[in-house]
Each structure stands twice: as C-alpha cells, then as structure tokens.
Design an enzyme around this catalytic site. Structure first.
Site, mmCIF file in Angstrom:
data_model
loop_
_atom_site.group_PDB
_atom_site.id
_atom_site.type_symbol
_atom_site.label_atom_id
_atom_site.label_comp_id
_atom_site.label_asym_id
_atom_site.label_seq_id
_atom_site.Cartn_x
_atom_site.Cartn_y
_atom_site.Cartn_z
ATOM 1 N N GLY A 121 0.832 -1.197 0.000
ATOM 2 C CA GLY A 121 0.000 0.000 0.000
ATOM 3 C C GLY A 121 0.865 1.243 0.000
ATOM 4 N N HIS A 122 0.229 2.382 -0.249
ATOM 5 C CA HIS A 122 0.907 3.670 -0.185
ATOM 6 C C HIS A 122 0.002 4.663 0.528
ATOM 7 C CE1 HIS A 122 4.581 2.867 -2.334
ATOM 8 N NE2 HIS A 122 3.914 2.242 -3.287
ATOM 9 N N TYR A 156 -3.674 4.054 2.629
ATOM 10 C CA TYR A 156 -3.840 4.160 4.081
ATOM 11 C C TYR A 156 -4.833 5.267 4.419
ATOM 12 C CZ TYR A 156 0.705 1.946 3.361
ATOM 13 O OH TYR A 156 1.735 1.152 2.903
ATOM 14 N N ASP A 177 1.659 9.158 5.263
ATOM 15 C CA ASP A 177 3.086 8.847 5.351
ATOM 16 C C ASP A 177 3.752 9.570 6.510
ATOM 17 O OD1 ASP A 177 3.133 7.100 3.253
ATOM 18 O OD2 ASP A 177 4.198 8.405 1.862
#
Length: 386
Positions: A125-126, A130, A156
């Site tokens: 995932g990135h 998320y 992130d």
C-alpha cells in the site's frame, strides 16, 4: 559551547526504508539522537532525502552473519526502527522477542502501513491507500469531484512517521520508570485516523452536514478557501469568526449590511463567485498590502521559492540552508533549553561509516576485515578531492 539537545545520548538503529521511517529517524537525529541507518549493500541510499544527521552502516541482513551484526548493535542501542511488512523481521531472526531477550531495555518501533495484524497487514500500500482506509480521504476533495489525497503528507508523514516518533518518545519516557523497553505498533491507517479525531468528534455537530466540499472547513464556505489573484497567485482566506469576517469584507470593499448573512449556506456559492471576482482584480502583492497586519485571516499562498523570503520566516529563522545550499524547514517545535541543532552536513553515502560504527559497538578490526572479505558488510569511504 553547544547546549546538549533533548535526545542527546539516545542510540537509534534505523533500518533503511521509504519516506515515513526515514522521517521518523531524521526527527530523532535533529533533536540529538545518534542515528545509525542500516543500508543494504549496493543500495542507492535514502531516496527520500531524510538522512540528515545520520550515519550509514551497510550490512546484508539476509545472511546470518549480517543479522548477527544487527543483533550486536541492538544489544547496545536504545531504539530499533524498522518499516518492513509484518513477518520480514521474523524471517531474518530479528524479531522483537529475539532482540529484547538480548536487550530488555530496547524500544522496538515497527512502522507499517496497516499494522502488525489484521487482514490487510501483509499487503502492499501507499499513502493514498492508508488514507482511504482510515476514512479521512472520504472527506477531502472539492464539491462534485472525486476525493483527492493532499500529496503524501497525511498518512506517510503525519499518521506514520510523526506518530511513530511520538510512540518512541513515550516509550523512552516510560522506560525511565520501568527500566524496560517495549514494542511500538505504529501504522499509517490508525495513525491517520487518530490524527483526524476532530472529524469524528464533531460528526454530530452539523459541521459536516453538507456533501463533501460544501462544508465550512472543506472549501464550501466563501470565507474559508483560496482565491486566484490578477498575477496568477493565490490568497488564502480563513475568516471564520464574525469579527474577522467583517475585516475581510472591509478589505474587499464590501459592506455586510448589503450582503447575505455569513452563515447562509444557500448563498455561499454566489458569495464565492463575488469574492473571486474581487480577488482577481489585484495582484498577490497588492492584497498583501491591504491585509497585512490585520486580523482578517487573509494570507498569501507562498510558493517554495517565496517562503524563504517571507519576513515572518526570516524573523524566526524558520528555514535553514545546508552546506549544499539546500533549503528545508527548521526542526519544530522549538525547545527553550535544549533546542534542536540540525546537522548541516551532506547526507551519508551508503556504508560511509560502516567501520567506525562497528568499532564503536565493540567489533575488532580483525572481525571487521573478515566481514568485509565475506561481503557481509560494505564500506564506502569518500575520496578526497585533490
């Protein structure tokens, strides 16, 4: 004489990863921690450019002797930071159980996308994934358009790297009482959801009663959005309170008694058009002259090129320049007694400090030479420019 920083003496072993993990390590380094970044031999280093203040040790963790090197480091470290998918460290025989058995004081920080358990825990995932799973993405976007992620900042770096940093600091503080380390399960889905607690806590207040992009704080209100100026720049407006709204109207040359009520939602679209037409008639500099020094909550949208020239930032020294003339934000927050003093050195080469780090952690020159000959470690000393 340099004042000791808040995390002086804290030893951190950071396993090289993508942006959130390196950001967490950089924050710790900025505030004084001694951060060793463990790189893979032959890798290109930290592509996210978050290696400030760190040193690099290159070691092949997939080989048993390489894993043994890391165990030796963690036996004397305060914090171990890894951002692999769940299960990877266990396969390498570097699980929390193994490392904390050798060093019960070790704080083992695990930063992942979905967490160490749950049905999504082992899938890729990135940031946008998320953010989507946290529920927050559903609230971000313009009216009538698809949701959009605000760069890759929220999950992130906010929900991921920064929340992990917070977990490490809390664990370090708790260790002063118990003398024991603990495992931190920091993940970007739950971290982002927690970051968005305000959205859940205000769910029943009517603040989000309109469709996405039509509410007061998501771009729907004419007094909380951005407007294009005559020269193609933008001004940001955040005149929420009535007294600030009055100052906004004054600056725009409007009179409140000739306009609909500020909170008349039905009139917001028309008011946005009216404000947009007015803002489009002057340049960004002209609007700054009108609103600077007032409480209208109107500010210029500064570009990266403009931000370092801003008088306010210059007053505070909010941005710093490294030896390579790169500009970046100064570490925040400011601490009165133990302020951060970020390193101005260039980022380390992969394996640049391998030998000196191993010597500090008790390895003999003979052991280091043996590890080099077996290609378990890599040492890349910078060459002098003659």
């Amino acid at each position: 004489m340099r004042v000791p920083m808040a995390l002086q003496g804290v030893s951190v072993v950071e396993l090289a990863g993508l942006a959130p993990g390196p950001f967490c390590g950089m924050v710790l380094a900025d505030f004084g921690a001694q951060v060793v970044r463990v790189d893979r031999p032959g890798s290109r280093g930290d592509l996210s450019r978050m290696a400030r203040g760190k040193r690099s040790l290159a070691v092949d963790l997939k080989r048993p002797r390489g894993a043994a090197v890391l165990r030796s480091l963690c036996a004397r470290a305060d914090v171990m930071l890894e951002s692999f998918r769940p299960g990877v460290m266990e396969k390498l025989q570097l699980s929390p159980e193994i490392l904390q058995k050798e060093n019960p004081k070790l704080i083992y920080a695990r930063l992942s996308g979905f967490g160490q358990s749950g049905r999504f825990s082992r899938v890729a995932g990135h940031d946008i994934n998320y953010l989507a799973l946290s529920g927050v993405l559903s609230r971000i976007g313009r009216s009538g358009e698809a949701p959009y992620a605000p760069l890759n900042l929220l999950a992130d770096f906010g929900g991921g790297g920064l929340m992990c940093t917070l977990g490490i600091l809390m664990a370090l503080f708790e260790r002063t009482r118990s003398g024991k380390g603990q495992v931190i399960d920091a993940n970007m889905v739950e971290g982002t959801a927690y970051l968005g607690s305000f959205l859940w806590k205000t769910e029943q207040t009517g603040l989000w009663g309109q469709p996405r992009g039509q509410n007061m704080l998501d771009g729907g209100a004419p007094f909380y959005t951005t407007y294009r100026t005559a020269d193609g720049g933008f001004m940001a407006v955040g005149a929420l309170e009535p007294q600030f709204y009055e100052l906004l109207l004054k600056g725009l040359g409007l009179k409140s008694d000739e306009l609909p009520s500020q909170m008349s939602i039905a009139d917001w679209p028309e008011m946005k058009k009216k404000f947009a037409d007015i803002f489009a008639k002057k340049t960004k500099a002209e609007w700054c002259q009108i609103f600077d020094g007032t409480d209208a909550c109107v500010t210029p949208v500064l570009t990266f090129e403009e931000v370092t020239h801003c008088g306010h930032h210059r007053d505070r020294g909010s941005f710093i320049i490294d030896r390579e003339q790169g500009v970046s934000p100064r570490p925040a927050p400011q601490l009165s007694n133990t302020p951060a003093v970020p390193s101005s050195r260039r980022d380390p080469f992969v394996g640049e400090h391998t030998e000196e780090i191993l010597k500090e952690f008790g390895f003999s020159q003979e052991e280091i030479s043996q590890l080099k000959s077996e290609k378990i470690i890599e040492s890349n000393k910078p060459r002098a420019n003659l």
